[in-house]
Each structure stands twice: as structure tokens, then as C-alpha cells.
Design a protein around this motif. Structure first.
Motif, short mmCIF file in Angstrom:
data_model
loop_
_atom_site.label_atom_id
_atom_site.label_comp_id
_atom_site.label_asym_id
_atom_site.label_seq_id
_atom_site.Cartn_x
_atom_site.Cartn_y
_atom_site.Cartn_z
N UNK A 43 -8.09 26.87 -12.24
CA UNK A 43 -8.23 27.19 -10.70
C UNK A 43 -8.04 28.61 -10.53
N UNK A 44 -8.45 28.80 -9.32
CA UNK A 44 -8.32 30.41 -9.04
C UNK A 44 -9.36 30.77 -8.11
N UNK A 45 -9.03 31.73 -7.29
CA UNK A 45 -9.91 32.40 -6.17
C UNK A 45 -11.26 32.96 -7.11
N UNK A 46 -12.24 33.19 -6.24
CA UNK A 46 -13.56 33.84 -6.72
C UNK A 46 -12.97 35.30 -7.46
N UNK A 47 -13.12 35.57 -8.81
CA UNK A 47 -13.04 36.81 -9.39
C UNK A 47 -11.40 36.85 -9.81
N UNK A 48 -10.62 35.82 -9.71
CA UNK A 48 -9.62 35.67 -10.20
C UNK A 48 -9.12 35.94 -11.64
N UNK A 68 -21.69 40.05 -3.21
CA UNK A 68 -21.74 41.17 -2.07
C UNK A 68 -20.53 40.85 -1.61
N UNK A 69 -20.08 42.03 -0.75
CA UNK A 69 -18.62 41.96 0.07
C UNK A 69 -19.04 40.69 1.06
N UNK A 70 -20.34 40.62 1.38
CA UNK A 70 -20.25 39.54 2.71
C UNK A 70 -20.24 38.34 2.27
N UNK A 71 -20.87 37.96 1.18
CA UNK A 71 -20.88 36.60 0.61
C UNK A 71 -19.45 36.36 -0.09
N UNK A 72 -18.83 37.47 -0.67
CA UNK A 72 -17.58 37.30 -1.29
C UNK A 72 -16.56 36.69 -0.12
N UNK A 73 -16.66 37.06 1.03
CA UNK A 73 -15.76 36.66 2.16
C UNK A 73 -16.03 35.34 2.36
N UNK A 74 -17.12 35.01 2.21
CA UNK A 74 -17.16 33.28 2.58
C UNK A 74 -16.71 32.59 1.33
N UNK A 75 -17.28 33.09 0.17
CA UNK A 75 -16.71 32.30 -1.07
C UNK A 75 -14.94 32.03 -0.94
N UNK A 76 -14.51 33.18 -0.37
CA UNK A 76 -12.92 33.11 -0.37
C UNK A 76 -12.60 32.08 0.66
N UNK A 77 -13.18 32.04 1.62
CA UNK A 77 -13.04 31.05 2.64
C UNK A 77 -13.07 29.54 2.35
N UNK A 78 -14.33 29.37 1.69
CA UNK A 78 -14.44 28.20 1.07
C UNK A 78 -13.41 27.60 -0.01
#
Ligand code: G5P
Ligand code: MG
Length: 227
Positions: free
Chosen positions: A13-18, A175-185
Motif C-alpha cells: 500500500x502507499x500513496x500515488x508515487x510512494x 499531471x499536478x491536477x490529476x495527482x491532487x485528485x488521486x491523492x484525495x482518493x
């Protein structure tokens, strides 16, 4: 090279990009008995081949949203079964699935029917502040799932995969924008998922700012339980 005595069935498990993909390829090199599946890699291959599933997945991935539980669960459990990975002696690593408690209990049910179970879940705990830059500098080789980073582990020849020489691409969700959403999810689903696995006593965390710091800790954790 590490040889494990007991069959490891590991979920990262881990955040996107972890660094789930990064740790997966290091573990596969270190432990030749181990094989892996990454749900994200499978979806990117489906997108590349323009399959029906790929087209459906694109709409979610491009927005940084998770696919519906039943869809991803069917896809991954079909693969597990086709690979013969449902038996109690199988050794494997999952990257990116299960991601929700619904997916987790569906997998547990299926494994239970075969007298098998997931036996280690490890969260990669990396400071959020270090992750965005990693993602913006990431390039991937879709057929193999190999990941590169322009600073951290650049390809030997710019723009080309080290092994096949095929072109590298950017992920459509990096992208910075989609990354933000992925992190929220991720934040929405991860706490309940961790609680789920904590209850079964198979959960652990490894922390660090870089993958080089995390890898030896992860390997230690694995060999202390399965070596
Ligand atoms: P994915 O593909 O599962 P994420 O968001 O979970 O995507 P991601 O982005 O693949 O995770 P990672 O694998 O944890 O991240 O990280 P990585 O690729 O190894 O490392 C990131 C970058 O950093 C790379 O460029 C690497 O080289 C570099 N790097 C590594 N370590 C270091 C370091 O120490 N220092 C530096 N400087 N760099 C480093 O899921 C994608 C989408 O698919 C769908 C969803 O839409 C999801 O958003 N999906 C699912 N939907 C529902 N349920 C599921 N189970 C789903 N699975 C996938
Ligand atoms: Mg990944």
C-alpha cells in the motif's frame, strides 16, 4: 539473493508515487521466487491495446478516480486464478489491488475458498511533500511496467526503455491536477483499508524519504517473517 522458506503473499500500500512499483521491481530481483501483479500496469496495457475495458478505464484514470470495485475485482481475481495463484503454496506480490475494503474482502473470500490468504500488508510511508516532483518526472514502459524518473533513475538512453529499447511514455494521470485528485482518493480509502488489515494482524509500515531508505527496511520485515 534471498530465499524465503514460507510462501509470502504480500500487498503493498502507499500513496500515488510512494514507490510501490519501484519496491516491487527491487523485491523481484532480490527474491526470485516472487512474482507480481500491478493493477495499474494491467489497466495501462488495456488502454494501450484500446480494448473495451481500456476505454472504460480511461474515463476513470484520466480523472484520478478509482474504477468501480466490481470491475477491478473481476479483472484481478480472474488473473490470479489464471496464473494459478490461488493455492496456499503460491508466492506473490500485489501492487495497487486491493485499494478499498470492498476489494479487500472480495479477495479474502476468494482466497479462503482455496485455503489460502494474504499474509503481509505493508504501507510505504513517504512524506507527501516529496511525491509530486517524482510524478512529474516519471516515464513508464507500458508493456513491462518499468518506471523511470528523470532525476532518480533515468533511462540509459533518453526516452527509451533500458531492456527493450522501446519508447517510454508519460502516464495520462501524471499531471499536478490529476495527482491532487488521486491523492484525495487515496486518503479517503486508505484509512478504512488499513483498519481492515490491522484487524487481521498482518499490517506493517515502513517509512522513509527515499526508496533507498525504504527498501532494506521492507526486505528486513519480509525476511523476519518469511525467511
Ligand atoms: P496505479 O498505477 O496503482 P498509484 O497512483 O497507486 O497508481 P503510482 O503512481 O503507480 O501509484 P508508485 O507505484 O507507488 O506510484 O510509485 P513508483 O512508480 O514506484 O514511483 C514514482 C516515481 O518516483 C517513479 O518515477 C520512480 O522512478 C520515482 N522514485 C521512486 N523512488 C524514488 C526516490 O527515492 N526518489 C526520487 N526522487 N524518485 C523516486 O493506479 C493508477 C490508476 O488506476 C486505477 C485508478 O484510476 C488509479 O488512479 N486503479 C484502480 N482503481 C480502483 N481500484 C484499484 N485497485 C485500482 N488500481 C488501479
Ligand atoms: Mg505504480
Amino acid at each position: 539473493i534471498t530465499h524465503l522458506l514460507k510462501p509470502l503473499r504480500l500487498l503493498l500500500l502507499g500513496a500515488p508515487g510512494s514507490g510501490k512499483g519501484t519496491q516491487t521491481s527491487r523485491l523481484l530481483k532480490q527474491i526470485p521466487q516472487l512474482s507480481s501483479i500491478s493493477s495499474g500496469d494491467i489497466l495501462r496495457q488495456e488502454i494501450k491495446s484500446e480494448s473495451t475495458l481500456g476505454r472504460e478505464a480511461t474515463t476513470y484514470i484520466a480523472q484520478g478516480k478509482l474504477l468501480p470495485d466490481d470491475l477491478i475485482t473481476r479483472l484481478i481475481t480472474f488473473r490470479l486464478s489464471a496464473l494459478g495463484w490461488l493455492k496456499p503454496s503460491a508466492m506473490w506480490l500485489l501492487d495497487g489491488f486491493p485499494r478499498t475494503t470492498a476489494q479487500a474482502s472480495a479477495l479474502d473470500e476468494l482466497l479462503k475458498q482455496h485455503d489460502a490468504s494474504l499474509n503481509l500488508v505493508v504501507e510505504l510511508d513517504v512524506p507527501e511533500s516529496t511525491i509530486l516532483e517524482r510524478i512529474e518526472n516519471r516515464y513508464v514502459h507500458v508493456p513491462s511496467g518499468r518506471v523511470y524518473n528523470l532525476q532518480y533513475n533515468p533511462p540509459k538512453v533518453p526516452g527509451l526503455d533500458d531492456i527493450t529499447g522501446e519508447p517510454l511514455t508519460k502516464r495520462l494521470d501524471d499531471t499536478a491536477e490529476v495527482f491532487k485528485k488521486r491523492l484525495e482518493e487515496y486518503k479517503k480509502t486508505n484509512e478504512p483499508l488499513k483498519d481492515y488489515y490491522k484487524k487481521s494482524g498482518i499490517f506493517g509500515t515502513v517509512s522513509g524519504e527515499t526508496s533507498d531508505i525504504i527498501f532494506p527496511k521492507l526486505l528486513n520485515l519480509i525476511t523476519s517473517k518469511f525467511g
